[in-house]
Design a protein around this motif. Structure first.
Motif, PDB file in Angstrom:
ATOM      1  N   UNK A  77       0.860  -1.188   0.000  1.00 14.51           N
ATOM      2  CA  UNK A  77       0.000   0.000   0.000  1.00 14.51           C
ATOM      3  C   UNK A  77       0.895   1.237   0.000  1.00 14.51           C
ATOM      4  N   UNK A  78       1.098   1.819  -1.177  1.00 16.01           N
ATOM      5  CA  UNK A  78       1.998   2.966  -1.303  1.00 16.01           C
ATOM      6  C   UNK A  78       3.426   2.548  -1.007  1.00 16.01           C
ATOM      7  N   UNK A  79       4.054   3.215  -0.036  1.00 15.07           N
ATOM      8  CA  UNK A  79       5.417   2.856   0.371  1.00 15.07           C
ATOM      9  C   UNK A  79       5.427   1.849   1.517  1.00 15.07           C
ATOM     10  N   UNK A  80       4.265   1.379   1.928  1.00 16.04           N
ATOM     11  CA  UNK A  80       4.168   0.446   3.046  1.00 16.04           C
ATOM     12  C   UNK A  80       3.888  -0.965   2.551  1.00 16.04           C
ATOM     13  N   UNK A  93       2.698  -2.998   9.540  1.00 19.60           N
ATOM     14  CA  UNK A  93       3.100  -2.239   8.359  1.00 19.60           C
ATOM     15  C   UNK A  93       4.579  -1.895   8.463  1.00 19.60           C
ATOM     16  N   UNK A  94       5.332  -2.230   7.410  1.00 25.47           N
ATOM     17  CA  UNK A  94       6.745  -1.895   7.342  1.00 25.47           C
ATOM     18  C   UNK A  94       6.989  -1.080   6.087  1.00 25.47           C
ATOM     19  N   UNK A  95       7.890  -0.116   6.155  1.00 24.82           N
ATOM     20  CA  UNK A  95       8.238   0.687   4.987  1.00 24.82           C
ATOM     21  C   UNK A  95       9.094  -0.138   4.025  1.00 24.82           C
TER      22      UNK A  95
END
Length: 187
Positions: A77-80, A93-95
């Motif tokens: 999800x996006x940068x996650x 959630x991890x980057x």
């Protein structure tokens, strides 16, 4: 748990100078003059910096135990990147930059191991090998020698690897996620 400076071995995780450090190498040095010491190469688990430190047997350091939990990759999800704890079903959630370059190898439902310290993630381990399809492969050049002639290919996840000349586009291959290299054709 406190341990002596001479007991630090590669793989040990210690608390030192206010940070978490993993011992990469350790050598016991016995100089002709003075007492023996343990020369340890440390790597910071948070920012990746390295440090060489001498520990005498009289010094004590705090040995840290890390929790290792299994998570399942759910989606991006996006940068996650979103993972689910397989025991409690809680989501994490991890980057992408936390996972690094190997994030391109994540596939839906893939099991990963996350290292936790005080319930905070400090590292992630992906499977050593994954099966991927080849999206594009250069044609074989006539006259090339058969011995160790590899050609470039692009995998379905966009990663470029070198493959043997007999591998064609559309085939599924086994890829080493650590070295980002072709291993063999998938069964």
């Amino acid at each position: 748990m406190k341990i002596s400076g001479s007991e630090i071995r590669p793989g040990s995780v210690i608390e030192h100078n206010g940070g978490l450090w993993a011992a990469v190498k350790s050598v016991t040095v016995k100089p002709g003059k003075g007492g023996a010491f343990n020369q340890v190469e440390l790597k910071n688990l948070i920012d990746g910096t390295k440090l060489n430190e001498r520990f005498r047997s009289s010094e004590t350091v705090e040995l840290v135990t890390l929790d290792l939990k299994d998570f399942q990759f759910l989606y991006e999800e996006g940068d996650a990147l979103v993972f689910m704890d397989v025991e409690s079903y809680e989501q994490l959630e991890l980057q992408k930059d936390f996972v690094g370059d190997r994030a391109t190898f994540l596939q839906d439902g893939m099991m990963v191991s996350v290292r936790l310290y005080d319930e905070k993630p400090i590292g992630i381990s992906l499977p050593d090998q994954v099966v991927l399809a080849i999206a594009e492969a250069d044609p074989v050049v006539k006259g090339q020698t058969a011995a160790s002639s590899y050609k470039p290919a692009i995998l379905e996840n966009g990663v470029r690897v070198m493959v043997p000349p007999f591998v064609e586009a559309g085939e599924r291959i086994l890829v080493d996620t650590n070295e980002i290299a072709y291993l063999r054709r998938a069964d």
